[in-house]
Scaffold this active site. Sequence first.
Site, mmCIF file in Angstrom:
data_model
loop_
_atom_site.group_PDB
_atom_site.id
_atom_site.type_symbol
_atom_site.label_atom_id
_atom_site.label_comp_id
_atom_site.label_asym_id
_atom_site.label_seq_id
_atom_site.Cartn_x
_atom_site.Cartn_y
_atom_site.Cartn_z
ATOM 1 N N ARG A 59 55.554 -18.243 3.876
ATOM 2 C CA ARG A 59 56.998 -18.008 3.981
ATOM 3 C C ARG A 59 57.365 -17.245 5.243
ATOM 4 N NH1 ARG A 59 59.446 -17.808 -2.004
ATOM 5 N NH2 ARG A 59 57.895 -19.104 -3.007
ATOM 6 N N LYS A 67 58.200 -10.937 -13.974
ATOM 7 C CA LYS A 67 59.299 -11.897 -13.794
ATOM 8 C C LYS A 67 58.824 -13.343 -13.966
ATOM 9 C CE LYS A 67 59.173 -12.404 -8.735
ATOM 10 N NZ LYS A 67 59.962 -12.313 -7.502
ATOM 11 N N ASP A 68 57.492 -13.558 -13.952
ATOM 12 C CA ASP A 68 56.950 -14.906 -14.168
ATOM 13 C C ASP A 68 56.795 -15.256 -15.643
ATOM 14 O OD1 ASP A 68 56.750 -15.206 -11.452
ATOM 15 O OD2 ASP A 68 54.570 -14.934 -11.355
ATOM 16 N N ASN A 119 52.964 -19.138 -0.394
ATOM 17 C CA ASN A 119 52.644 -17.716 -0.517
ATOM 18 C C ASN A 119 53.359 -16.911 0.573
ATOM 19 O OD1 ASN A 119 51.155 -18.064 1.856
ATOM 20 N ND2 ASN A 119 49.236 -18.356 0.774
ATOM 21 N N CYS A 159 62.990 -18.832 -16.367
ATOM 22 C CA CYS A 159 62.667 -17.934 -15.244
ATOM 23 C C CYS A 159 63.264 -18.415 -13.925
ATOM 24 C CB CYS A 159 61.152 -17.822 -15.068
ATOM 25 S SG CYS A 159 60.255 -17.297 -16.519
ATOM 26 N N ARG A 166 58.727 -23.052 -0.533
ATOM 27 C CA ARG A 166 57.711 -22.594 -1.470
ATOM 28 C C ARG A 166 56.547 -22.051 -0.664
ATOM 29 N NH1 ARG A 166 55.081 -25.388 -6.354
ATOM 30 N NH2 ARG A 166 54.212 -23.300 -6.344
ATOM 31 N N ARG A 209 68.381 -18.022 -8.041
ATOM 32 C CA ARG A 209 69.070 -16.727 -8.190
ATOM 33 C C ARG A 209 69.430 -16.163 -6.820
ATOM 34 N NH1 ARG A 209 67.223 -11.848 -7.096
ATOM 35 N NH2 ARG A 209 65.097 -12.617 -6.893
ATOM 36 N N ARG A 210 68.477 -16.169 -5.906
ATOM 37 C CA ARG A 210 68.753 -15.636 -4.567
ATOM 38 C C ARG A 210 69.770 -16.519 -3.838
ATOM 39 N NH1 ARG A 210 62.376 -14.476 -3.753
ATOM 40 N NH2 ARG A 210 62.347 -12.284 -4.379
#
Length: 319
Positions: free
Chosen positions: A157, A81-82, A153, A244, A151, A129-130
């Site tokens: 989060r 997806k990246d 890792n 993306c 943002r 998107r989310r």
Amino acid sequence: MKDKALRLGTRRSKLAMAQSGQVADAVSQVTGRPVELVEITTYGDTSREHLAQIGGTGVFVATLREALLRGEVDFAVHSLKDLPTAQPEDLVLAAIPVREDPRDVIVARDALKFTDLPRGARIGTGSPRRMAQLNAYARSHGLDIEIRPIRGNVDTRIGYVHDGELDAVVLAAAGLNRLGRLDEVTDFLSVDTILPAPGQGALAVECAAHRAELIAALGELDDPFTRAAVTAERALLAALEAGCSAPVGALADFLADGQNDKEMRLRGVVGTTDGASTVQLSTTGPVPQTHDRATELGRALAAEMLAQGAAGLMGERAQ
């Protein structure tokens, strides 16, 4: 040099190292050669800006690709997806292994499910998107939520939830599974609620186009069903001329008839990040047997979405 180690280029994050380690083990098995991980720091890892501001998730990929082209590594592993949808001519996706669970998940305080979150719940995600789909779902189901951009890792989060700054964060099931942390998930979000990012849950194994022998060896890891699905999803994203980090969700899955997968269904969604407007469509056809057929399916659905106004919902379209 049968015994010479193959060099696998990977980002330094825990998740990248975990998924690259799994691919390294698989490549060692099919080639009989040791694989060593070469850690590479990308601009996307060091920048504190939001992804949409620094060019979307492609910023994680460019440095790895440069190392490949310079011959500093033999192959690289990316989260699919990246990857930008345009594939450089001098690099090939030698393998797309079997996809993991493509769903998004919630990690919430007090083991809460998404629909049990309190009014005004603060939900963290860095993904337009989310944001778009969570807000659209909340609007249509009378939920009151507040999306906060974040943002970092996985530890960072989830830390926002443990610290009480947020009530929940949204992450990818596949990443948490590869890290051995699925037990922290409090709710799996159905793809009927939130469509994942194109290619979510899949990995891409990339190498230089002139390395025919290596391409053949890495090809042992390829899963044709996963490749067909993600090719259609990414073709939809490309035809929407969206990057993306655009608010585009897509998922191709297979509809079984007895023991065999007979048809592939492709679903796509585009929405404004406030959830006020969405275009969501799906199409079904025979399982694509070629790259071109899978691409055609994605492009056809994108054309229908554009005809229904999808372009106007994406904000800045990719150039």
